[in-house]
Design an enzyme around this catalytic site. Structure first.
Site, PDB file in Angstrom:
ATOM      1  N   LYS A  81       0.835  -1.199   0.000  1.00  0.00           N
ATOM      2  CA  LYS A  81       0.000   0.000   0.000  1.00  0.00           C
ATOM      3  C   LYS A  81       0.872   1.251   0.000  1.00  0.00           C
ATOM      4  O   LYS A  81       1.877   1.319   0.707  1.00  0.00           O
ATOM      5  CB  LYS A  81      -0.906  -0.029   1.228  1.00  0.00           C
ATOM      6  CG  LYS A  81      -1.899   1.102   1.336  1.00  0.00           C
ATOM      7  CD  LYS A  81      -2.783   0.887   2.562  1.00  0.00           C
ATOM      8  CE  LYS A  81      -3.797   1.995   2.747  1.00  0.00           C
ATOM      9  NZ  LYS A  81      -4.675   1.736   3.912  1.00  0.00           N
ATOM     10  N   SER A 150      -9.287   1.921   3.039  1.00  0.00           N
ATOM     11  CA  SER A 150      -8.384   2.675   2.195  1.00  0.00           C
ATOM     12  C   SER A 150      -7.377   1.804   1.447  1.00  0.00           C
ATOM     13  O   SER A 150      -6.637   2.304   0.593  1.00  0.00           O
ATOM     14  CB  SER A 150      -7.609   3.696   3.049  1.00  0.00           C
ATOM     15  OG  SER A 150      -6.863   3.027   4.063  1.00  0.00           O
ATOM     16  N   SER A 174      -9.918  -0.393   7.130  1.00  0.00           N
ATOM     17  CA  SER A 174      -9.272  -0.266   5.825  1.00  0.00           C
ATOM     18  C   SER A 174      -8.641  -1.534   5.271  1.00  0.00           C
ATOM     19  O   SER A 174      -8.187  -1.539   4.132  1.00  0.00           O
ATOM     20  CB  SER A 174      -8.211   0.837   5.876  1.00  0.00           C
ATOM     21  OG  SER A 174      -8.818   2.091   6.069  1.00  0.00           O
TER      22      SER A 174
END
Length: 429
Positions: A81, A150, A174
């Protein structure tokens, strides 16, 4: 969703890929090429990656093959990420403020996984600072629906076959919510399991690095590599003790999710698990109300420089919650942290001798559109409690998109959690 061929190495779990390598049927380079082929086929539609260097990944795979693929994660591609720094790829944190940023070193999670033999295939899309404005990623099951956030690109990339596992981070929901929306597994280990050095941290009390993967075992393997731990345990043989609790967001659950939870509880009971209905005590539920104060107050501190110098490049939605966090009354943040501490202690007493809590991963299927990543209400309490959590694929909703169930354990008892959750995963087939 575009399907992979059954013989495609990009569809293998980590254990299956490493077994094929050990038997001489597959190489790290062969696995990587299969993953890169998936990227070439699907990335123009899914848009899960912010940066990748195929040449560097191929060189790393060739080096792994020459060395015999040593290490816990030897020869396995992974995604990271884009709130985790990488020395060789741009790290933009989902914000135009940091566009083109090239850190000097890797985040601890990436450095440790590379040291364990892993091959970084690419950086994955995150929402703005892992909080608000979504990126361009679409759900591989239906490109008109969000992949969640996210950890949008990590979840979508695993679902699309770009890599068997990828790092995500969680402050509210997330990791687990996108796992459910994309039909993959997600694992948020106990708070602090993976060192956050080199991460763009937003909330000191909440942010936790975890993993998304094809299976819980894939997720646990990536977490172990990043944390410098031994290989995670296999699924336990004996049935676990489970508390069935729809959770603090029960009122938001769709009919399909309610039916899925009830059916899952029945299936696990029929398989031998001791499943008991349970209601959360008020002291635990109080953490739900305290969560925004902690998250927003600490995020305002984390982005103090960005707020002071680049307000015009921060989305209106994020600015609103940052300003709200900065305006907390004196002592409010500390008071909310005390509520968290009380909730954690009460939760452990409430859990008793149970191994797991069974609850919802998300209110329902992935919402339509890419402008909103969905509601984290099913996850934020469990994140605040600091224990391990997992989302497992468990069904399909009325729109044909995946549904998941969430399992929650006891802080610091991650091996026991992974073993018990592995039993659940096997029982759900």
């Amino acid at each position: 969703m575009t399907q992979t061929r059954l013989t495609d190495p990009s569809a293998l779990t980590i254990a299956a890929a490493q077994a094929a390598m050990a038997a001489g049927r597959l190489t790290a380079r062969g696995l990587l090429e299969a993953c890169l082929e998936r990227v070439a086929q699907v990335e123009p539609v899914v848009r899960a990656l912010t940066a990748f260097d195929a040449g560097a990944a191929r060189a790393a795979a060739d080096a792994a093959d020459r060395a015999g693929r040593p290490g816990l994660f030897g020869g396995i591609p992974f995604g990271a990420k884009d709130v985790l720094d990488s020395a060789d790829l741009v790290s933009g944190y989902g914000s135009p403020i940091w566009a083109g940023h090239r850190p000097r070193g890797d985040a601890a999670a990436i450095a440790m996984t590379r040291a364990a033999g892993g091959i970084l295939l690419g950086k994955t899309v995150t929402t703005e600072f892992a909080t608000r404005r979504p990126g361009p990623t679409a759900n591989p099951w239906h490109r008109g629906h969000t992949p969640g956030g996210s950890s949008s690109g990590s979840a979508a990339g695993v679902a699309a076959g770009f890599f068997p596992a990828a790092f995500g981070t969680q402050t509210a929901g997330s990791i687990l919510r996108p796992a459910a929306f994309n039909g993959v597994a997600g694992y948020k280990p106990s708070y602090g399991t993976i060192h956050r050095g080199g991460m763009k941290v937003m909330s000191e009390s909440l942010d936790t690095i975890g993993a998304l993967g094809r299976t819980l075992a894939d997720c646990a393997m990536l977490v172990a590599a990043a944390a410098g731990l031994p290989a995670p345990p296999a699924a336990r043989a004996s049935a676990p003790r489970i508390l069935f609790c729809p959770g603090p967001a029960e009122a938001l659950l769709t009919d399909a999710t309610r039916a899925l939870l009830a059916a899952t509880a029945s299936r696990l009971s029929a398989a031998g698990a001791r499943v008991a209905d349970a209601t959360l005590p008020p002291a635990v539920m109080a953490a739900v109300t305290a969560h925004p104060a902690v998250m927003n107050g600490e995020s305002a501190q984390a982005l103090a420089w960005e707020r002071a110098t680049s307000r015009a490049q921060i989305s209106d939605g994020l600015l609103a919650v940052l300003d709200q966090g900065a305006a907390l009354a004196p002592g409010a943040l500390d008071a909310a942290r005390v509520v968290f501490a009380d909730a954690r202690a009460t939760y452990l007493d409430w859990l008793g001798d149970a191994d797991l809590v069974l609850t919802a991963s998300a209110p329902g299927e992935a919402p339509e559109g890419l402008g909103w990543t969905g509601d984290p209400a099913c996850n934020l309490l469990w994140t605040a409690l600091h224990g391990p959590c997992a989302s497992l694929p468990a069904g399909v909703g009325p729109a044909g998109l995946p549904l998941g169930v969430q399992l929650v354990g006891r802080f610091g008892a991650d091996d026991a959690f992974v073993a018990a959750a592995g039993w659940v995963e096997a029982a759900l087939g």
